[in-house]
Scaffold this active site. Structure first.
Site, mmCIF file in Angstrom:
data_model
loop_
_atom_site.group_PDB
_atom_site.id
_atom_site.type_symbol
_atom_site.label_atom_id
_atom_site.label_comp_id
_atom_site.label_asym_id
_atom_site.label_seq_id
_atom_site.Cartn_x
_atom_site.Cartn_y
_atom_site.Cartn_z
ATOM 1 C CE1 TYR A 93 -52.379 53.288 0.112
ATOM 2 C CE2 TYR A 93 -50.423 53.247 -1.060
ATOM 3 C CZ TYR A 93 -51.638 53.113 -0.990
ATOM 4 O OH TYR A 93 -52.405 52.348 -2.317
ATOM 5 C CG HIS A 151 -43.253 53.139 6.245
ATOM 6 N ND1 HIS A 151 -43.989 52.963 5.222
ATOM 7 C CD2 HIS A 151 -43.187 54.375 6.714
ATOM 8 C CE1 HIS A 151 -44.219 54.220 4.877
ATOM 9 N NE2 HIS A 151 -43.888 55.168 5.903
#
Lengths: 291, 291
Positions: free
Chosen positions: A38, A43
């Protein structure tokens, strides 16, 4: 060209090992970014930092049941694999590893890697067994991938410190790199769990980062009492949102030990529940002892 | 030529890593034999088995404080480094790693690797924390040396099983190889601790292996009750020596679980104290279920 066309993808440990052995035999360093998927801009900041090193970048996506408590959100943790795969491909990741639970835990695991002391405070005190689940699965990923470096976001600062301590204590030949928190425009730390917030909660949640910024200001203006800083943060949160405070703590930034009078780098860390959604945030502050 | 003239020796992790990296870059496989020194023919059998593989053989000598209880024999564990170094050199070992306690534990370790279930029975029940100390230091050695294979003597069968389970659970890319027990002429399993036996104790201690051989005979002649076998072994030991039985147990050879009626491979294991010297021995017996 946005990314690479030939990103490797596998859910099999043996295949991943072959891919990595090939890259290593060509002299490439290996960078690992372990995630639960997700994916978001936080990230992608890890990917960007990994790219600077020139390493072959492996992103793992695995929602690790071992690090969720029995009453936590393992089943409901958000998942969107196809979107994730496109995101990392576009970001220029070299290999995506997305094992099943059966691939990672083919039989009940009885071996655990546990980092004492650091894992009993903050989130560790609130989520018993959580960090043991993290360090155990990260050990497994480290042994599978044998990366030269591994990147962790500082939003989970305690996790970063724990992994770093594990690597030092157990002589893993891996550099553990922290990556700064990425925030929304209003300051909210980006998290996969933000998707669970109602519009009102999302609006109120900006108070978390605001309370940390305020604490830093108090600190820089001379406040040295950890308890007073904590109270100020608590008051700001309680006065400006419906979230329920799980903890607000000022601790030593190096080993998370208790601090009374602030004399060196500290971590101001908090966890607040909005309905059933638990958000964390933190700020590292270094003070000049001569201030 | 008895051995190699140029055995590498180091007490430094960084230097050992360089030696091994060089061998690996030449395509050599690496074999590790972790020991606590005071080497004997049992250890040399591990070296012999390692030599068959053609690997670059690293022997580590480290009396690991972490695996000794507060009332155990860490301080008095026998040590003779010069003799050991000559023995392994003559045996054809390629590198000897003999770190200090400070090199292995430069600061208090807070990270532990723990194999549950298997470590709570037999010696694990009698020596709390022992196997956690073993698996933690073996993890460190595995990370420092990154061997392709590691050899363990079957005298410490439980230790072998625990390390093997750790390797499987944590995806360490290492083959764990068992090596058969080496015995004195009268059957006593060779151990560094045998040196502590008085002449009389040494003479009596042969009853341990004799009791195991007798148990195997009972088993092969049709006895299938684990409790009855244990009683027979206990009776032989009690009736023939002054040793104090710590445990005598018949357990599943695969996972050390309890066995009542013997239907598959079992481990007959025992620990007996002669004065303050605790000796262990065991025998693996496979029975034909159609007997």
């Amino acid at each position: 060209m946005k990314g690479r066309d030939n990103m490797e993808r596998t859910s099999h440990i043996s295949e991943l090992r072959k891919i990595i052995a090939m890259e290593r035999s060509n002299g490439r360093k290996i960078a690992l970014i372990p995630t639960m998927g997700y994916l978001h801009r936080g990230h992608l900041a890890l990917v960007e930092q990994a790219k600077q090193t020139g390493a072959f970048i492996v992103v793992s996506i695995f929602v690790n049941p071992l690090q969720f408590g029995p009453n936590e959100d393992y089943e409901n943790y958000p998942r969107d694999f196809d979107r994730d795969a496109n995101l990392v491909k576009d970001a220029g990741v070299d290999a995506l590893f997305h094992p099943t639970v059966e691939e990672m835990y083919p039989r009940p695991i009885v071996t655990y890697v546990e980092v004492g002391q650091l894992d009993t405070v903050l989130c560790g005190a609130k989520r018993p067994g959580h960090f043991r689940g993290v360090t155990t699965v990260v050990s497994k990923l480290f042994h599978i991938i044998q990366p030269d470096l591994a990147l962790f976001g500082q939003k989970d600062y305690q996790q970063y410190l724990i992994v770093k301590r594990m690597v030092n204590d157990l002589n893993l030949p891996i550099e553990v790199c922290p990556v700064a928190i990425v925030r929304e425009e209003d300051g909210l730390a980006i998290s996969s769990r933000n998707v669970f917030l109602t519009l009102e909660q999302r609006h109120e949640a900006k108070v978390l980062s605001q309370s940390l910024t305020a604490a830093e200001t108090f600190l820089r203006s001379g406040e040295r009492s950890a308890r007073k800083l904590e109270k100020q943060v608590r008051d700001i949160i309680s006065g400006n949102c419906h979230g329920i405070i799980d903890y607000v703590e000022v601790r030593d930034a190096g080993d998370l030990s208790e601090v009374t009078m602030i004399e060196g780098p500290v971590l101001i860390a908090l966890a607040v529940k909005f309905g059933s959604t638990r958000l964390i945030d933190n700020k590292l502050v270094e003070v000049d002892p001569h201030d």
